[in-house]
Design an enzyme around this catalytic site. Structure first.
Site, PDB file in Angstrom:
ATOM      1  N   HIS A   1       0.828  -1.219   0.000  1.00 39.98           N
ATOM      2  CA  HIS A   1       0.000   0.000   0.000  1.00 39.98           C
ATOM      3  C   HIS A   1       0.857   1.261   0.000  1.00 39.98           C
ATOM      4  O   HIS A   1       2.064   1.230   0.278  1.00 39.98           O
ATOM      5  CB  HIS A   1      -0.961   0.017   1.197  1.00 39.98           C
ATOM      6  CG  HIS A   1      -0.293   0.077   2.545  1.00 39.98           C
ATOM      7  ND1 HIS A   1       0.158   1.251   3.105  1.00 39.98           N
ATOM      8  CD2 HIS A   1      -0.026  -0.893   3.449  1.00 39.98           C
ATOM      9  CE1 HIS A   1       0.667   0.999   4.298  1.00 39.98           C
ATOM     10  NE2 HIS A   1       0.580  -0.299   4.531  1.00 39.98           N
TER      11      HIS A   1
ATOM     12  N   CYS B   1       3.616  -4.684   6.495  1.00 34.01           N
ATOM     13  CA  CYS B   1       3.180  -4.451   5.118  1.00 34.01           C
ATOM     14  C   CYS B   1       4.336  -4.006   4.236  1.00 34.01           C
ATOM     15  O   CYS B   1       5.421  -3.668   4.709  1.00 34.01           O
ATOM     16  CB  CYS B   1       2.081  -3.384   5.080  1.00 34.01           C
ATOM     17  SG  CYS B   1       0.491  -3.956   5.704  1.00 34.01           S
TER      18      CYS B   1
END
Length: 250
Positions: free
Chosen positions: A207, A225
């Protein structure tokens, strides 16, 4: 601002066949006397997905005989494809191929009364080098873009392995409370994220992370992430699709 890695909500990546016509029912829709009816399969009929596609079957009620349900599933591309099955709860079975499928190949799925057919794309894939802090995208095995990235910091390491893109979100809320971290904690966060692709149901995403741009390419500072700069994340979001493989390694 800290990186965020877990969403506020979880969405199932399935399409109801009976509603959308995303498949064809033939014969009985019950997999076996002890197996509930199938109500949805993804990928849906006629779609194009990545070369590492999860095939998800959702049932109308909890499945007590999982072995029977698994035996009723066949994936052909164009020959039988070996794979392994996992379950999310008692009503959702997901099959994943043991290796990448060929690019530009028609894939047929038969699941006890249902049939669906989809096609793989040109072979879009990504490789995340956690040690080098890079994220490289290839098409058909040819690198087309390498981006600086940041991965999980100590104690929140990004898992190594190969993961298919499960879902995509233009915007998503990351909330540390979903993994047991209160907002009052020094590790707590509640962040509106953008250009996100889910890799695991446990909350690992690729992201946009404008808050970690200075660390991308040089240090790992996220909660697990893959952090990309906004422009790179937007490009990846526009070009990546469901079933595209992301290989993460040290």
């Amino acid at each position: 601002m800290r990186s965020a890695c877990r969403p506020l909500f979880l969405l199932a990546a399935v399409v109801a066949l009976a509603v959308t016509g995303a498949g064809t029912a033939f014969g009985s829709i019950a997999a076996a006397p002890a197996t509930p009816a199938i109500v949805a399969i993804s990928p849906s009929d006629g779609t194009t997905v990545g070369i590492y596609p999860p095939v998800t079957v959702r049932y109308a009620a909890p499945v007590t005989d999982r072995a029977a349900a698994e035996r009723a599933l066949t994936v052909l591309a164009p020959e039988a494809v070996p794979g392994h099955v996992t379950w999310r709860g008692a009503t959702e079975m997901t099959w994943l191929p043991e290796s990448y499928l060929p690019a530009r190949t028609r894939v047929q799925v038969f699941a006890a009364g249902w049939r669906t057919e989809f096609e793989t794309n040109a072979g879009f894939s990504a490789e995340g080098d956690i040690s080098a802090h890079t994220f490289t995208v290839s098409i058909g095995g040819v690198p087309v873009r390498t981006m600086p990235a940041s991965y999980g910091k100590p104690g929140w390491e990004t898992p190594a392995g190969t993961f298919p893109i499960l879902e995509k979100f233009r915007r998503v809320t990351f909330d540390s409370r979903t993994i047991g971290i209160p907002l009052s904690s020094p590790e707590g966060y509640l962040i509106q994220g953008e250009y996100a692709e889910r890799l695991t149901w446990g909350g690992v995403f690729v992201h946009s992370a404008p808050w970690s741009v200075e660390s991308q390419g040089s240090a790992n500072v996220s909660h697990g992430c893959v952090n990309l700069a906004p422009d790179d994340a937007a490009w990846f979001y526009e070009n990546a699709g469901i079933g595209d493989p992301v290989q993460l390694h040290w």
